[in-house]
Design an enzyme around this catalytic site. Structure first.
Site, PDB file in Angstrom:
ATOM      1  N   LYS A 163       0.856  -1.203   0.000  1.00  0.00           N
ATOM      2  CA  LYS A 163       0.000   0.000   0.000  1.00  0.00           C
ATOM      3  C   LYS A 163       0.881   1.239   0.000  1.00  0.00           C
ATOM      4  CE  LYS A 163      -1.817   2.472   3.297  1.00  0.00           C
ATOM      5  NZ  LYS A 163      -1.612   3.809   2.705  1.00  0.00           N
TER       6      LYS A 163
ATOM      7  N   GLU B 263      10.460   0.624  10.155  1.00  0.00           N
ATOM      8  CA  GLU B 263      11.488   1.645   9.951  1.00  0.00           C
ATOM      9  C   GLU B 263      10.806   2.980  10.245  1.00  0.00           C
ATOM     10  OE1 GLU B 263      13.326   4.454   8.713  1.00  0.00           O
ATOM     11  OE2 GLU B 263      13.296   3.713   6.641  1.00  0.00           O
TER      12      GLU B 263
ATOM     13  N   CYS C  71      13.836  10.193   7.199  1.00  0.00           N
ATOM     14  CA  CYS C  71      13.810   9.628   8.547  1.00  0.00           C
ATOM     15  C   CYS C  71      15.170   9.768   9.214  1.00  0.00           C
ATOM     16  CB  CYS C  71      13.392   8.169   8.491  1.00  0.00           C
ATOM     17  SG  CYS C  71      14.241   7.272   7.199  1.00  0.00           S
TER      18      CYS C  71
ATOM     19  N   GLU D 146      10.785  14.796  16.091  1.00  0.00           N
ATOM     20  CA  GLU D 146      11.057  14.752  14.654  1.00  0.00           C
ATOM     21  C   GLU D 146      10.197  15.809  13.959  1.00  0.00           C
ATOM     22  OE1 GLU D 146       9.764  11.278  12.224  1.00  0.00           O
ATOM     23  OE2 GLU D 146      11.830  11.296  11.511  1.00  0.00           O
TER      24      GLU D 146
HETATM   25  O1  TXE Z   1       2.949   9.187   8.606  1.00  0.00           O
HETATM   26  P1  TXE Z   1       2.128   7.849   8.798  1.00  0.00           P
HETATM   27  P2  TXE Z   1       2.429  10.636   8.176  1.00  0.00           P
HETATM   28  C1  TXE Z   1       7.028  10.648  10.264  1.00  0.00           C
HETATM   29  C2  TXE Z   1       7.364  12.113  10.159  1.00  0.00           C
HETATM   30  C3  TXE Z   1       6.074  12.737   9.761  1.00  0.00           C
HETATM   31  C4  TXE Z   1       5.112  11.897  10.556  1.00  0.00           C
HETATM   32  C5  TXE Z   1       3.708  11.868  10.055  1.00  0.00           C
HETATM   33  O2  TXE Z   1       7.751  12.606  11.413  1.00  0.00           O
HETATM   34  O3  TXE Z   1       5.991  14.085  10.121  1.00  0.00           O
HETATM   35  O4  TXE Z   1       5.640  10.594  10.474  1.00  0.00           O
HETATM   36  O5  TXE Z   1       3.646  11.502   8.686  1.00  0.00           O
HETATM   37  C6  TXE Z   1       0.047   4.468   6.665  1.00  0.00           C
HETATM   38  N1  TXE Z   1      -2.388   1.405  10.003  1.00  0.00           N
HETATM   39  N2  TXE Z   1       7.342   9.894   9.068  1.00  0.00           N
HETATM   40  O6  TXE Z   1       1.217  11.044   8.916  1.00  0.00           O
HETATM   41  O7  TXE Z   1       0.745   8.176   9.198  1.00  0.00           O
HETATM   42  C7  TXE Z   1      -0.161   5.648   5.756  1.00  0.00           C
HETATM   43  O8  TXE Z   1      -1.277   5.461   4.930  1.00  0.00           O
HETATM   44  C8  TXE Z   1      -1.631   1.084   8.954  1.00  0.00           C
HETATM   45  C9  TXE Z   1       8.606   9.220   9.063  1.00  0.00           C
HETATM   46  O9  TXE Z   1       2.322  10.693   6.729  1.00  0.00           O
HETATM   47  O10 TXE Z   1       2.952   6.968   9.632  1.00  0.00           O
HETATM   48  C10 TXE Z   1       1.153   5.663   4.995  1.00  0.00           C
HETATM   49  O11 TXE Z   1       1.111   4.692   3.972  1.00  0.00           O
HETATM   50  N3  TXE Z   1      -1.038   2.009   8.152  1.00  0.00           N
HETATM   51  C11 TXE Z   1       8.772   8.330   7.942  1.00  0.00           C
HETATM   52  C12 TXE Z   1       2.163   5.245   6.064  1.00  0.00           C
HETATM   53  O12 TXE Z   1       1.395   4.588   7.063  1.00  0.00           O
HETATM   54  C13 TXE Z   1      -1.238   3.299   8.445  1.00  0.00           C
HETATM   55  C14 TXE Z   1       8.082   8.575   6.682  1.00  0.00           C
HETATM   56  C15 TXE Z   1       2.942   6.390   6.707  1.00  0.00           C
HETATM   57  O13 TXE Z   1       2.038   7.274   7.289  1.00  0.00           O
HETATM   58  C16 TXE Z   1      -2.015   3.691   9.560  1.00  0.00           C
HETATM   59  C17 TXE Z   1       6.808   9.236   6.857  1.00  0.00           C
HETATM   60  C18 TXE Z   1      -2.611   2.679  10.341  1.00  0.00           C
HETATM   61  N4  TXE Z   1      -3.357   2.956  11.412  1.00  0.00           N
HETATM   62  C19 TXE Z   1       6.503   9.900   8.014  1.00  0.00           C
HETATM   63  N5  TXE Z   1      -2.009   5.037   9.616  1.00  0.00           N
HETATM   64  C20 TXE Z   1      10.058   7.605   7.774  1.00  0.00           C
HETATM   65  N6  TXE Z   1      10.400   6.733   8.725  1.00  0.00           N
HETATM   66  O14 TXE Z   1      10.724   7.751   6.768  1.00  0.00           O
HETATM   67  C21 TXE Z   1      -1.266   5.477   8.586  1.00  0.00           C
HETATM   68  N7  TXE Z   1      -0.793   4.436   7.860  1.00  0.00           N
END
Ligand code: TXE
Length: 496
Positions: free
Chosen positions: A188, A264, A298, A395
């Protein structure tokens, strides 16, 4: 809504954008008939709508992946799995200009950087293609009556949930090792950036993968993502994203079928500059460390610690360097920093900037919106940041750097580790002993010396502490996607 739409990118012109769900090598609409729009972050305008996967579509995709896993894919030779990944890598390279353009359009990343991403995608897939026929077990000598050996077997159906900061690269990091080791995949994408993965899905079919091996769906985290992580027929979930959602995924795995979990997650990585560093080099890497990909990494080097002997000079020179970064149109060849990915991310980052100002940190440069259209933020540097400030602990995931001064090696090891995260760190010094001593004591999955953000598909990457579980890339990633079976054969007579 149909399953493709004609779009245009400034660098490649018109192209056909798939908009459906890619299941069983076919393009289909979601069962509930839902769609959602994706926004160009540079213009704030809608690019197009794509079909949305809900729980029912996740069920269909998982069933397709299960059928492939139990069927022909299970019998596919490792050599052929490798060939298919290499085919896919070649097709990615052949379509590199389009893939990079779609990535810039949907994510806002500077086109030059998007091209680097695409070449890393091909490198990663080809690398794991090379591993496919080198997954080996061991013969274990226990006694003369027993012949024992291990097999490294695939885990099964892997649910993979990726973020929006490197949409295609995360696609490759997940698919490469999973498929090389004989698993099947339901991936996804992030709701902010569905487009490039759909273009690449067409190449999956062209590369010759059988139906059901790689399924790509667009959808929201709380619906499709949650359905994957709680699914009873998904054997493993691999996630890249926020630490908050990482916890939810672990809970969902625990509450369903105890599927294997790799994560990650976030970071707040220290970038440490000693008095004896080559200061101009260090400034280049610190600039790249925090502002690359608009700070949406990240492993971003978001906590910069500078030793007191060079602190003032460093801050001044870094300011000059950061203000020279070209911010603007992602399709302009000289752009270094494009927009943040979404209004939500823009608001979060601006909130942190306000926090920093309120807490009394000094704004060295930036601190405001860039322009008046698109989610652009000025490269922002705070100095005189203390350990307790939010901008030093949380972060931010944007072009915001927090700088503080340190005196001694002992102090910087303590400060470097003063975080819940442990994804990356860097040390800048010309003294090899200092570099190795400090690297050994930093609790981070990656430590760079005299460089930053230099990821490579051969080198493992992942987090200590709350930055994650498991390692991606390199040989280490294979362990995420295999399980060990021990076979023990009796050679002698009955024992009892
Ligand atoms: O991340 P989410 P968001 C961090 C970074 C950023 C913050 C929020 O600090 O400001 O996260 O970003 C899916 N069950 N990183 O809100 O929500 C979602 O659809 C299953 C660090 O965009 O974690 C997407 O595909 N999946 C990071 C993915 O999770 C779920 C990269 C990431 O979204 C879900 C991105 C759920 N309940 C953000 N809720 C890195 N490590 O590189 C959301 N998703």
């Amino acid at each position: 809504m149909s399953l493709t739409t004609t779009l245009h990118t400034p660098s490649t012109g018109k192209y056909e954008q798939p908009t459906g769900l890619f299941i069983n090598n076919e393009w289909v609409k979601g069962v509930d008939g839902k769609t959602f729009e994706t926004i160009n972050p540079a213009t704030e305008e809608v690019i197009c709508a794509v079909h949305e996967a809900t729980e029912k579509d996740v069920d269909i995709a998982v069933a397709a992946a299960r059928k492939a896993f139990e069927g022909s894919w299970r019998k596919e030779t490792p050599e052929n799995r490798g060939k298919l990944l290499v085919n896919l890598a070649n097709l990615i390279e052949k379509n590199a200009d389009l893939l990079a353009a779609v990535e810039s359009l949907d994510n806002g990343k500077a086109i030059g950087m998007a091209k680097v991403d695409v070449s890393m995608v091909a490198g990663c897939l080809r690398y794991y293609g090379g591993w496919a026929d080198k997954i080996e077990g061991k013969v274990i000598d226990t006694n003369s009556d027993t012949f024992a050996y291990t097999r490294q077997e695939p885990i099964g159906v892997c649910g993979q949930i990726i973020p929006w900061n490197f949409p295609l690269l995360m696609w490759a990091w997940k698919i490469g090792p999973a498929v090389a080791t004989g698993n099947t995949v339901v991936l996804k994408t992030a709701e902010q950036t569905p487009l490039s993965a759909l273009v690449a899905a067409n190449l999956v079919k062209e590369a010759g993968f059988p139906p059901g091996v790689i399924n790509i769906i667009s959808g929201f985290g709380k619906i499709a993502g949650a359905a994957i992580s709680s699914h009873m027929d998904v054997d493993k979930v691999a996630f890249t994203g926020s630490t908050v959602v990482g916890r939810q995924i672990m809970k969902a795995a625990a509450g369903s079928n105890l599927k294997k979990v790799t994560l990650e997650l976030g970071g707040k990585s220290p970038n440490i500059i000693f008095n004896d560093a080559d200061i101009e080099n260090a400034i280049s890497w610190v600039n790249f460390g925090i502002f690359f990909n608009h700070g949406q990494c990240c492993c971003a080097g978001s906590r910069v610690y500078v030793q007191s002997g060079i602190y003032d000079k460093f801050v001044q020179r870094f300011k000059e360097r950061a203000t020279a970064n070209k911010v603007g149109d992602p399709f302009a060849a000289d752009t270094f920093q494009g927009p943040q990915v979404s209004q939500l991310q823009y608001d979060r980052i601006m909130g942190y900037i306000q926090e920093g100002k309120k807490a009394g940190a000094t704004v060295v440069t930036g601190g405001e919106r860039h322009g008046d259209k698109g989610y652009f933020i000025q490269p922002t540097i705070f100095s005189n940041v203390t350990e307790d400030m939010k901008i030093m602990q949380e972060e931010i995931f944007g072009p915001v750097c927090s700088i503080a001064k340190f005196e001694t090696e002992e102090e910087i090891i303590q400060k470097g580790n003063n975080t819940i995260y442990g994804l990356a760190a860097a040390v800048h010094t010309q003294n090899l002993n200092t570099a190795i001593r400090v690297s050994n004591q930093l609790r981070a999955g990656t430590v760079w010396v005299n460089q930053y953000n230099m990821l490579h598909h051969q080198i493992p990457f992942g987090g200590y502490k709350e930055s994650g579980i498991g390692r991606e890339l390199g040989e280490a990633a294979l362990a995420n996607y295999t399980q060990t079976k021990s076979v023990s054969i009796r050679l002698g007579d009955a024992l009892f």
